[in-house]
Scaffold this motif. Structure first.
Motif, PDB file in Angstrom:
ATOM      1  N   ILE A  25      72.296  -2.017  30.559  1.00 64.54           N
ATOM      2  CA  ILE A  25      71.409  -0.870  30.799  1.00 64.54           C
ATOM      3  C   ILE A  25      72.165   0.461  30.784  1.00 64.54           C
ATOM      4  O   ILE A  25      71.555   1.514  30.639  1.00 64.54           O
ATOM      5  N   SER A  26      73.502   0.420  30.898  1.00 57.48           N
ATOM      6  CA  SER A  26      74.255   1.677  30.898  1.00 57.48           C
ATOM      7  C   SER A  26      74.229   2.357  29.524  1.00 57.48           C
ATOM      8  O   SER A  26      74.562   3.531  29.400  1.00 57.48           O
ATOM      9  N   GLU A  27      73.801   1.615  28.482  1.00 63.22           N
ATOM     10  CA  GLU A  27      73.676   2.216  27.151  1.00 63.22           C
ATOM     11  C   GLU A  27      72.606   3.311  27.111  1.00 63.22           C
ATOM     12  O   GLU A  27      72.642   4.188  26.253  1.00 63.22           O
ATOM     13  N   LEU A  28      71.630   3.218  28.007  1.00 61.44           N
ATOM     14  CA  LEU A  28      70.480   4.134  27.944  1.00 61.44           C
ATOM     15  C   LEU A  28      70.750   5.431  28.690  1.00 61.44           C
ATOM     16  O   LEU A  28      71.365   5.429  29.761  1.00 61.44           O
ATOM     17  N   ASN A  29      70.249   6.520  28.139  1.00 64.59           N
ATOM     18  CA  ASN A  29      70.314   7.790  28.846  1.00 64.59           C
ATOM     19  C   ASN A  29      69.060   7.900  29.714  1.00 64.59           C
ATOM     20  O   ASN A  29      67.944   7.897  29.210  1.00 64.59           O
ATOM     21  N   THR A  30      69.256   8.012  31.006  1.00 68.70           N
ATOM     22  CA  THR A  30      68.105   8.064  31.919  1.00 68.70           C
ATOM     23  C   THR A  30      68.127   9.339  32.771  1.00 68.70           C
ATOM     24  O   THR A  30      67.547   9.373  33.849  1.00 68.70           O
ATOM     25  N   ASP A  31      68.799  10.377  32.255  1.00 68.14           N
ATOM     26  CA  ASP A  31      68.997  11.602  33.041  1.00 68.14           C
ATOM     27  C   ASP A  31      67.695  12.191  33.608  1.00 68.14           C
ATOM     28  O   ASP A  31      67.644  12.600  34.751  1.00 68.14           O
ATOM     29  N   LYS A  40      70.019   3.022  38.414  1.00 67.26           N
ATOM     30  CA  LYS A  40      69.870   3.022  36.960  1.00 67.26           C
ATOM     31  C   LYS A  40      68.765   2.045  36.534  1.00 67.26           C
ATOM     32  O   LYS A  40      67.932   2.357  35.685  1.00 67.26           O
ATOM     33  N   THR A  55      61.154   2.361  34.722  1.00 64.61           N
ATOM     34  CA  THR A  55      60.182   3.389  34.327  1.00 64.61           C
ATOM     35  C   THR A  55      60.000   3.394  32.804  1.00 64.61           C
ATOM     36  O   THR A  55      58.870   3.473  32.306  1.00 64.61           O
ATOM     37  N   LEU A  60      66.206   1.033  38.258  1.00 66.83           N
ATOM     38  CA  LEU A  60      64.882   1.542  38.625  1.00 66.83           C
ATOM     39  C   LEU A  60      64.389   2.563  37.588  1.00 66.83           C
ATOM     40  O   LEU A  60      63.199   2.669  37.315  1.00 66.83           O
ATOM     41  N   LYS A  61      65.335   3.303  37.005  1.00 69.64           N
ATOM     42  CA  LYS A  61      64.957   4.279  35.968  1.00 69.64           C
ATOM     43  C   LYS A  61      64.597   3.564  34.665  1.00 69.64           C
ATOM     44  O   LYS A  61      63.646   3.954  33.982  1.00 69.64           O
ATOM     45  N   TYR A 115      66.186  -4.529  27.311  1.00 71.51           N
ATOM     46  CA  TYR A 115      66.794  -4.165  28.598  1.00 71.51           C
ATOM     47  C   TYR A 115      66.071  -4.806  29.788  1.00 71.51           C
ATOM     48  O   TYR A 115      66.486  -4.639  30.932  1.00 71.51           O
ATOM     49  N   ILE A 134      64.729  10.662  33.818  1.00 70.71           N
ATOM     50  CA  ILE A 134      63.734   9.607  34.092  1.00 70.71           C
ATOM     51  C   ILE A 134      63.664   9.342  35.601  1.00 70.71           C
ATOM     52  O   ILE A 134      64.676   9.041  36.225  1.00 70.71           O
ATOM     53  N   PRO A 135      62.467   9.433  36.186  1.00 67.56           N
ATOM     54  CA  PRO A 135      62.353   9.112  37.616  1.00 67.56           C
ATOM     55  C   PRO A 135      62.407   7.597  37.840  1.00 67.56           C
ATOM     56  O   PRO A 135      62.002   6.832  36.963  1.00 67.56           O
ATOM     57  N   PRO A 136      62.908   7.159  38.987  1.00 63.92           N
ATOM     58  CA  PRO A 136      62.945   5.720  39.255  1.00 63.92           C
ATOM     59  C   PRO A 136      61.561   5.161  39.596  1.00 63.92           C
ATOM     60  O   PRO A 136      60.720   5.885  40.124  1.00 63.92           O
TER      61      PRO A 136
END
Lengths: 476, 97
Positions: free
Chosen positions: B42-48, A378, A384, A380-381, A305, B50-52
């Motif tokens: 990157i939309s495949e990932l769950n980042t709920d 997204k 992380t 930026l996350k 990614y 996760i802080p930026p």
């Protein structure tokens, strides 16, 4: 003794022993640059050559050396990538839009190397326009050729800096690295290139591309030379709000890596990878094991990614940073525009090259209403997550070893029509910028056709000494 | 995500203060669609949760004393500006009619 064959450290020794003086050294390089211009296939490492300034600075350096208050870098020439300011001279950033702009202040790094240490500015090195590229083919000032094969690219965006050192047109150079722009050309040109920890070297006077990723570093023949220049550059600068304020200590590089744990990330070694790159990296692993280091299998699961994340974060920052080129304050202006808004549009559309416009457009798009959360936030996350991958890896390793570039230097024109193929040239270097950590590219071998291949050593935050020590073990 | 068309290219260009000819727009829309599709991975990932990360090396806001320092002299700006007159930078008319 051929001056052009000497490293920075050797030149420094020869100056100290009065075997050479700065004017002789500088003249030898200026002659070599002029000879290159007459070659039917010139390396073309420089956008501008600063002959008068160089000779004048060399005379001053010789006076300083005679007085006995020199540093080990005094009198040694250096090439400066053309996105760093030398007061009173043009900074073009490889772009037509900065035509006519003479800078009004020195970059911090110029102040350090040239002002404080008395290094000699040979000229401004060629680069992809606004450092956006991996081949130095997007420069408005023409391509730079790889000294190892003049039909191939030197890498980019600091291609001029890498080719200058490899082609013996400078003993050392400064580059900047946003997604691999020091390390990838260093690898493709067979020189050492260090991207330091974000914040160790001030960005004051460096033209901003992606401010949260940009970092300046040296390109040199040897790891010791990279250390000498890095130590001269690394200092706290209140003029860069991201400059790190901490006690810097002199490094000791022995090349002794006994007992070190070096991580080998499986995501960087894929089926179908270039055979030459694979065999050079495998030989490097063997060499490090023979010297007493222990290899540890690790995983950096979000590696795939990194390139998509980078092209969102970097273009978003670039679209904002490059808004300043509007024809008002400096550089080129479209003089035929009748109204102010036309002037902005016409100046920018005529002054920027295709790749820069493509990136400004992508950056504008990912920041625009309705898309900000899906793309920019997204990304930026995900940044992380990429950062955490490294944090976890460094819990059980001292450093990480990977290839620098998926392939050796490619042919001129091979990827210019396929932006994504070009973006993937940085697949192994980009994560490091997103995480802010340091990494060095060190020559590790050659292809059967004689093209250089580098190995990348990645370290934890501020672990420059560790990675340079490993690089030295690879070099020895 | 929607396919990128000429209209999206035009709207984005307007925001970016850029203009393209018809042929450039066509070429651009094609490349742009591919690049956007590429970064959409990157939309495949769950980042709920996760802080930026905005900066790799965390640093608190940097402030300095509000003291008067040296400014760049105005004649320097007059020299670098493409057009200047009487200590001012000259630009074309702002109001269009």
């Amino acid at each position: 003794m051929n001056i052009l064959d000497l490293t920075v450290k050797e030149l420094s020794g020869a100056i100290a022993k009065k075997e050479l003086n700065s004017v002789e050294i500088t003249q030898a390089y200026l002659d070599a640059i002029e000879a290159d211009h007459k070659n039917p296939k010139p390396i073309n490492a420089y956008i501008s050559v600063l002959s008068d300034l160089a000779i004048q600075s060399a005379k001053k350096a010789d006076e300083r050396i005679a007085k006995g208050n020199a540093t080990p870098l005094t009198g040694i020439p250096v090439a400066i990538k053309d996105n760093m300011n030398i007061k009173g001279y043009p900074t073009t950033c490889g772009s037509d839009i900065l035509t006519g702009y003479d800078t009004t202040y020195n970059a911090f790094v110029v102040e350090k190397l040239i002002g404080e240490h008395g290094m000699i500015p040979l000229g401004k090195a060629n680069m992809d326009e606004f450092a956006m590229g991996s081949s130095t083919e997007t420069s408005f000032y023409g391509i730079t050729r790889n000294p190892y094969d003049r039909d191939r690219i030197p890498g980019g965006s600091s291609g001029g800096s890498a080719a200058a050192v490899a082609g013996k047109l400078a003993p050392a150079a400064l580059g900047s690295d946003t997604g691999g722009s020091i390390r990838q050309p260093a690898s493709l040109c067979g020189v050492v290139g260090l991207k330091p920890t974000y914040g160790t070297v001030s960005r004051y006077g460096l033209v901003a591309f992606a401010s949260s990723l940009d970092q300046i570093g040296p390109l040199t023949h040897t790891v010791d030379d990279a250390r000498m220049i890095f130590e001269a550059l690394s200092a706290y600068d209140p003029k860069d709000s991201t400059s790190l304020d901490f006690q810097r200590k002199p490094m000791s590089l022995t090349g002794d890596i006994k007992g070190m744990k070096i991580g080998i990330p499986k995501e960087y070694f894929l089926d179908g990878m270039d055979k030459d790159v694979e065999s050079v990296i495998n030989a490097t692993i063997k060499k490090l094991e023979d010297k007493g280091a222990k290899m540890v299998d690790i995983s950096l699961p979000h590696t795939e990614y990194a390139v998509p994340t980078y092209y969102i974060v970097a273009t978003a920052e670039a679209s904002s940073n490059l808004e300043r080129y509007d024809g008002v304050k400096y550089g080129k202006r479209d003089m035929d525009a009748k109204f102010l808004s036309d002037m902005y549009v016409r100046t920018r559309s005529g002054g920027f090259g295709e790749e820069v416009k493509r990136r400004i457009m992508l950056g504008t798009y990912v920041l625009s209403a309705g898309y900000y959360d899906a793309y920019y936030m997204k990304a930026l996350k995900v940044r992380t997550l990429i950062k955490r991958d490294f944090e976890k890896a460094f819990e059980k390793t001292d450093a990480i070893l990977t290839p620098v570039s998926p392939t050796p230097a490619f042919k001129i024109g091979e990827k210019t029509d396929d932006p994504i193929a070009m973006y993937l040239s940085d697949i192994f270097t980009i994560s490091v910028n997103l995480a802010g950590i340091p990494a060095v590219s060190v020559p590790a071998g050659m292809t059967s056709a004689g093209l250089p291949i580098g190995a990348q050593v990645i370290g934890n935050l501020l672990a420059e000494e560790t990675i340079l020590n490993i690089a030295k073990a690879i070099e020895l | 995500m929607p396919e990128i068309g000429l209209k999206d290219v035009e709207n984005t260009a307007k925001l970016a203060k850029l203009e393209f000819t018809g042929a450039e727009k066509e070429k651009f829309a094609g490349q742009f669609s591919k690049i956007v599709k590429f970064v959409e991975k990157i939309s495949e990932l769950n980042t709920d949760d996760i802080p930026p990360t905005t900066h790799a090396v965390e640093k608190r806001n940097v402030i300095r004393e509000d003291s008067v320092g040296e400014s760049m002299p105005i004649d320097v700006f007059e020299k670098t500006a493409p057009k200047a007159l009487d200590r001012s930078i000259v630009v074309p008319r702002v109001i269009e009619h």
